[in-house]
Write a protein that holds these residues in place. Structure first.
Motif, PDB file in Angstrom:
ATOM      1  N   GLN A   1       0.828  -1.205   0.000  1.00 30.06           N
ATOM      2  CA  GLN A   1       0.000   0.000   0.000  1.00 30.06           C
ATOM      3  C   GLN A   1       0.863   1.256   0.000  1.00 30.06           C
ATOM      4  OE1 GLN A   1      -3.055   0.044   2.974  1.00 30.06           O
ATOM      5  NE2 GLN A   1      -3.849   2.044   2.371  1.00 30.06           N
ATOM      6  N   GLN A   2       1.932   1.248   0.809  1.00 30.21           N
ATOM      7  CA  GLN A   2       2.844   2.383   0.804  1.00 30.21           C
ATOM      8  C   GLN A   2       3.580   2.476  -0.522  1.00 30.21           C
ATOM      9  OE1 GLN A   2       3.191   4.840   2.888  1.00 30.21           O
ATOM     10  NE2 GLN A   2       4.889   5.799   1.770  1.00 30.21           N
ATOM     11  N   ALA A   3       3.956   1.323  -1.082  1.00 31.56           N
ATOM     12  CA  ALA A   3       4.652   1.312  -2.369  1.00 31.56           C
ATOM     13  C   ALA A   3       3.783   1.915  -3.462  1.00 31.56           C
ATOM     14  CB  ALA A   3       5.053  -0.122  -2.732  1.00 31.56           C
ATOM     15  N   LEU A   4       2.477   1.613  -3.435  1.00 30.89           N
ATOM     16  CA  LEU A   4       1.583   2.157  -4.457  1.00 30.89           C
ATOM     17  C   LEU A   4       1.386   3.658  -4.248  1.00 30.89           C
ATOM     18  CD1 LEU A   4      -0.023   1.513  -6.934  1.00 30.89           C
ATOM     19  CD2 LEU A   4      -1.934   0.766  -5.490  1.00 30.89           C
ATOM     20  N   HIS A   5       1.335   4.092  -2.994  1.00 33.97           N
ATOM     21  CA  HIS A   5       1.265   5.527  -2.710  1.00 33.97           C
ATOM     22  C   HIS A   5       2.471   6.250  -3.315  1.00 33.97           C
ATOM     23  CE1 HIS A   5       0.410   9.118  -0.120  1.00 33.97           C
ATOM     24  NE2 HIS A   5       1.726   9.242  -0.193  1.00 33.97           N
ATOM     25  N   GLU A   6       3.672   5.700  -3.087  1.00 30.29           N
ATOM     26  CA  GLU A   6       4.886   6.310  -3.629  1.00 30.29           C
ATOM     27  C   GLU A   6       4.900   6.251  -5.156  1.00 30.29           C
ATOM     28  OE1 GLU A   6       7.985   4.122  -1.749  1.00 30.29           O
ATOM     29  OE2 GLU A   6       7.598   4.964   0.252  1.00 30.29           O
ATOM     30  N   ALA A   7       4.353   5.171  -5.723  1.00 28.51           N
ATOM     31  CA  ALA A   7       4.313   5.037  -7.179  1.00 28.51           C
ATOM     32  C   ALA A   7       3.429   6.103  -7.815  1.00 28.51           C
ATOM     33  CB  ALA A   7       3.821   3.639  -7.556  1.00 28.51           C
ATOM     34  N   ILE A   8       2.318   6.430  -7.160  1.00 29.03           N
ATOM     35  CA  ILE A   8       1.438   7.478  -7.698  1.00 29.03           C
ATOM     36  C   ILE A   8       2.149   8.821  -7.668  1.00 29.03           C
ATOM     37  CG2 ILE A   8      -0.750   8.685  -7.396  1.00 29.03           C
ATOM     38  CD1 ILE A   8      -1.913   6.106  -6.250  1.00 29.03           C
ATOM     39  N   LEU A   9       2.896   9.081  -6.611  1.00 29.46           N
ATOM     40  CA  LEU A   9       3.664  10.325  -6.552  1.00 29.46           C
ATOM     41  C   LEU A   9       4.704  10.371  -7.669  1.00 29.46           C
ATOM     42  CD1 LEU A   9       4.261  10.694  -2.705  1.00 29.46           C
ATOM     43  CD2 LEU A   9       2.506  11.797  -4.111  1.00 29.46           C
ATOM     44  N   ALA A  10       5.363   9.228  -7.931  1.00 31.18           N
ATOM     45  CA  ALA A  10       6.336   9.180  -9.025  1.00 31.18           C
ATOM     46  C   ALA A  10       5.660   9.406 -10.367  1.00 31.18           C
ATOM     47  CB  ALA A  10       7.058   7.832  -9.014  1.00 31.18           C
ATOM     48  N   ALA A  11       4.468   8.841 -10.529  1.00 30.74           N
ATOM     49  CA  ALA A  11       3.713   9.051 -11.768  1.00 30.74           C
ATOM     50  C   ALA A  11       3.369  10.520 -11.946  1.00 30.74           C
ATOM     51  CB  ALA A  11       2.439   8.208 -11.751  1.00 30.74           C
ATOM     52  N   ALA A  12       2.980  11.183 -10.853  1.00 36.53           N
ATOM     53  CA  ALA A  12       2.639  12.604 -10.931  1.00 36.53           C
ATOM     54  C   ALA A  12       3.846  13.435 -11.338  1.00 36.53           C
ATOM     55  CB  ALA A  12       2.103  13.076  -9.580  1.00 36.53           C
ATOM     56  N   GLU A  13       5.018  13.104 -10.803  1.00 40.49           N
ATOM     57  CA  GLU A  13       6.231  13.839 -11.171  1.00 40.49           C
ATOM     58  C   GLU A  13       6.527  13.677 -12.661  1.00 40.49           C
ATOM     59  OE1 GLU A  13       9.420  12.618  -8.696  1.00 40.49           O
ATOM     60  OE2 GLU A  13       8.549  13.420  -6.850  1.00 40.49           O
ATOM     61  N   ALA A  14       6.327  12.463 -13.179  1.00 39.70           N
ATOM     62  CA  ALA A  14       6.593  12.219 -14.596  1.00 39.70           C
ATOM     63  C   ALA A  14       5.645  13.023 -15.483  1.00 39.70           C
ATOM     64  CB  ALA A  14       6.469  10.726 -14.902  1.00 39.70           C
ATOM     65  N   VAL A  15       4.380  13.116 -15.084  1.00 37.83           N
ATOM     66  CA  VAL A  15       3.415  13.896 -15.863  1.00 37.83           C
ATOM     67  C   VAL A  15       3.712  15.384 -15.746  1.00 37.83           C
ATOM     68  CG1 VAL A  15       0.976  14.447 -16.177  1.00 37.83           C
ATOM     69  CG2 VAL A  15       1.650  12.117 -15.616  1.00 37.83           C
TER      70      VAL A  15
ATOM     71  N   VAL B   1      -4.340  -4.691  -2.964  1.00 36.70           N
ATOM     72  CA  VAL B   1      -4.141  -3.257  -2.740  1.00 36.70           C
ATOM     73  C   VAL B   1      -4.580  -2.486  -3.975  1.00 36.70           C
ATOM     74  CG1 VAL B   1      -2.433  -1.449  -2.285  1.00 36.70           C
ATOM     75  CG2 VAL B   1      -2.226  -3.675  -1.162  1.00 36.70           C
ATOM     76  N   VAL B   2      -5.256  -1.361  -3.755  1.00 36.93           N
ATOM     77  CA  VAL B   2      -5.627  -0.480  -4.859  1.00 36.93           C
ATOM     78  C   VAL B   2      -5.192   0.945  -4.531  1.00 36.93           C
ATOM     79  CG1 VAL B   2      -7.574  -1.873  -5.657  1.00 36.93           C
ATOM     80  CG2 VAL B   2      -7.945  -0.109  -3.910  1.00 36.93           C
ATOM     81  N   GLY B   3      -4.925   1.727  -5.579  1.00 40.61           N
ATOM     82  CA  GLY B   3      -4.599   3.135  -5.427  1.00 40.61           C
ATOM     83  C   GLY B   3      -5.113   3.892  -6.634  1.00 40.61           C
ATOM     84  N   TRP B   4      -5.527   5.144  -6.427  1.00 42.04           N
ATOM     85  CA  TRP B   4      -6.109   5.853  -7.567  1.00 42.04           C
ATOM     86  C   TRP B   4      -6.111   7.365  -7.339  1.00 42.04           C
ATOM     87  CZ3 TRP B   4      -8.727   3.873  -3.545  1.00 42.04           C
ATOM     88  CH2 TRP B   4      -9.742   4.632  -2.964  1.00 42.04           C
TER      89      TRP B   4
ATOM     90  N   GLU C   1      -3.613  20.079  -5.706  1.00 41.86           N
ATOM     91  CA  GLU C   1      -2.986  19.276  -4.672  1.00 41.86           C
ATOM     92  C   GLU C   1      -2.943  17.839  -5.170  1.00 41.86           C
ATOM     93  OE1 GLU C   1      -4.671  19.575  -0.778  1.00 41.86           O
ATOM     94  OE2 GLU C   1      -5.259  21.652  -1.091  1.00 41.86           O
ATOM     95  N   LEU C   2      -2.103  17.025  -4.539  1.00 42.92           N
ATOM     96  CA  LEU C   2      -2.079  15.610  -4.883  1.00 42.92           C
ATOM     97  C   LEU C   2      -1.934  14.803  -3.603  1.00 42.92           C
ATOM     98  CD1 LEU C   2      -2.055  13.273  -6.861  1.00 42.92           C
ATOM     99  CD2 LEU C   2       0.440  13.512  -6.980  1.00 42.92           C
ATOM    100  N   GLU C   3      -2.989  14.087  -3.244  1.00 44.74           N
ATOM    101  CA  GLU C   3      -2.960  13.151  -2.129  1.00 44.74           C
ATOM    102  C   GLU C   3      -3.521  11.832  -2.638  1.00 44.74           C
ATOM    103  OE1 GLU C   3      -1.692  13.344   0.767  1.00 44.74           O
ATOM    104  OE2 GLU C   3      -1.111  15.461   0.720  1.00 44.74           O
ATOM    105  N   PRO C   4      -2.659  10.895  -3.011  1.00 44.84           N
ATOM    106  CA  PRO C   4      -3.147   9.640  -3.591  1.00 44.84           C
ATOM    107  C   PRO C   4      -4.075   8.891  -2.636  1.00 44.84           C
ATOM    108  CG  PRO C   4      -0.786   9.878  -3.907  1.00 44.84           C
ATOM    109  CD  PRO C   4      -1.190  10.961  -2.969  1.00 44.84           C
ATOM    110  N   HIS C   5      -5.114   8.289  -3.187  1.00 49.20           N
ATOM    111  CA  HIS C   5      -6.006   7.419  -2.430  1.00 49.20           C
ATOM    112  C   HIS C   5      -5.472   5.989  -2.514  1.00 49.20           C
ATOM    113  CE1 HIS C   5      -8.722  10.823  -2.765  1.00 49.20           C
ATOM    114  NE2 HIS C   5      -8.747  10.701  -4.082  1.00 49.20           N
ATOM    115  N   THR C   6      -5.382   5.307  -1.389  1.00 55.14           N
ATOM    116  CA  THR C   6      -4.979   3.898  -1.396  1.00 55.14           C
ATOM    117  C   THR C   6      -5.817   3.138  -0.370  1.00 55.14           C
ATOM    118  OG1 THR C   6      -3.235   4.213   0.264  1.00 55.14           O
ATOM    119  CG2 THR C   6      -2.590   4.414  -2.057  1.00 55.14           C
ATOM    120  N   ALA C   7      -5.960   1.844  -0.586  1.00 52.10           N
ATOM    121  CA  ALA C   7      -6.666   0.977   0.356  1.00 52.10           C
ATOM    122  C   ALA C   7      -6.164  -0.441   0.166  1.00 52.10           C
ATOM    123  CB  ALA C   7      -8.175   1.045   0.145  1.00 52.10           C
TER     124      ALA C   7
END
Length: 414
Positions: free
Chosen positions: A220-234, A269-272, A332-338
């Motif tokens: 879950q933490q890994a997916l949270h960090e992955a979304i942040l990395a995706a945001a940086e790339a965009v 785990v999901v994140g979005w 703002e960017l606060e990834p949702h994860t569960a």
């Protein structure tokens, strides 16, 4: 992705009547120069609303949180019928030209030639510089299967290009087991370079996961960090020089939505961010299916505020105006994860709104998923894509299918 747009003077191409996007300068079907057409309008659409607050951070691994209530796939190329298409002007006709003329007109090795006139070079945006014909795009239809996960992406029946992207992979965990990953992004059509945004996001997120998961980071933490990395790339795309075809008054930063899932032997785990979704469909169809994500959208805000019921909100023309996205113009960017621990086997369906528009509720999605989805994930993804196309195919369609638990089939390496 469906958006709230201002009306444009031309909804179809005046030459071939192909439906148009507001930012089109050339017809995606026939290459017609729309800027020269009578009544051509300048698009000026923008994302509509700001983002919503994010949920709390993930718990420490390996403990799993309860559900929160509140690389690149191989392309399948499209064939093009060349019968009856003659050589364009400005280049020698191969049927009548002399060998010397043909040799003089032969482009340098590696030059991409137009599939229609076979003479003009193709510019970076995919149009022939000689005849203006739009070239087949590699991303119009893509399919990939990797062990226990599969995905399909299709342009749909109304859009002139596919602005979705996906990545499926598996990553080794410290205990020797594998985590199966599916990431899906939907480019925001009203933004600049939505197809580049979705591709950059999936790639960056996948790279992040393959760095963090083998180190023992909780999924879950890994997916949270992955979304942040995706945001940086965009975000980085907004700093790149625009091509000539992008010098328009409408210059919204590249943007996309994001949804991803990680499946292990025990954990789902999901994140979005945005309105792409993940669904849980148990193998036992008498058990309850569930939607695992909450949309960042106008409709979801209306329902959460108690101002409309779900049926009323999603029937409104503003329903799919997103309130959260990846992009430099996101406030703002606060990834949702569960994370979840299902008590029975099933499949996770990760998809863009191009699919769930035609199977919106969890029950509808469960009825659309084939009974053998866990054993044949690619077949299931193909069936679901067909379900969307049969329903009208008004948007790009992307769907990934992941069986749970992840160890039921051997997962290949990325």
């Amino acid at each position: 992705m469906s958006q709230t747009h201002q009306s444009t003077a031309m909804s179809v191409c005046p030459a071939c009547e192909e439906p148009l996007e507001e930012s089109d300068r050339f017809c995606g079907a026939c290459g017609y120069d729309l800027s020269s057409a009578p009544g051509a309008a300048t698009p000026d659409d923008r994302p509509t609303l700001t983002m919503t607050p994010a949920p709390e951070a993930a718990a420490a691994w390996p403990a799993a949180q309860e559900p929160d209530s509140s690389d690149t796939p191989a392309p399948v190329h499209q064939a093009t019928d060349l019968e009856g298409i003659e050589s364009g002007g400005g280049a020698p006709d191969p049927r009548t030209a002399t060998p010397e003329q043909l040799e003089a007109a032969t482009p340098a090795a590696g030059t991409k030639l137009c599939v229609a006139c076979r003479a003009g070079q193709v510019d970076p945006d995919g149009y022939c510089e000689n005849c203006g014909h739009a070239q087949p795009r590699e991303r119009d239809h893509m399919e990939q299967e990797l062990g226990a996960v599969a995905a399909v992406s299709d342009r749909g029946l109304r859009h002139h290009r596919n602005e979705d992207a996906f990545v499926i992979s598996s990553a080794a965990l410290p205990d020797g087991s594998a985590a199966v990953v599916a990431l899906v992004c939907d480019g925001v059509s009203s933004a600049t370079r939505p197809d580049d945004a979705s591709l950059a996001a999936t790639r960056a997120a996948n790279e992040s996961l393959h760095e963090s998961l083998p180190r023992g980071t909780h999924p879950q933490q890994a997916l949270h960090e992955a979304i942040l990395a995706a945001a940086e790339a965009v975000n980085a795309l907004a700093q790149e020089p625009a091509t000539a075809r992008e010098h328009q008054p409408h210059q919204n930063a590249p943007a996309c939505t994001f949804v991803g899932s990680i499946v292990t032997r025990e954990l789902l785990v999901v994140g979005w961010v945005g309105d792409s979704r993940a669904y849980w469909v148990p193998d036992d169809r008498t058990a309850t299916a569930a939607r695992l994500t909450e949309d960042d959208s106008w409709a979801a805000q209306m329902v959460a505020a108690g101002l409309m019921n779900e049926a009323e909100a999603y029937a409104d023309e503003r329903a799919h105006a997103i309130t959260g996205w990846l992009g430099a113009d996101a406030y703002e960017l606060e990834p949702h994860t569960a994370s979840f621990k299902p008590d029975r086997p099933g499949v996770v369906v990760v998809c863009t709104d191009g699919l769930w528009n035609y199977a919106e509720s969890a029950e509808q999605m469960a009825r659309a998923v084939p009974a053998d989805a866990a054993g044949r994930p690619l077949h299931a993804a193909q069936v679901l894509t067909g379900h969307a196309l049969d329903g009208g195919g008004h948007d790009n369609v992307t769907v990934a299918v992941l069986p749970f638990p992840g160890a039921r089939q051997g997962a290949g390496s990325a």
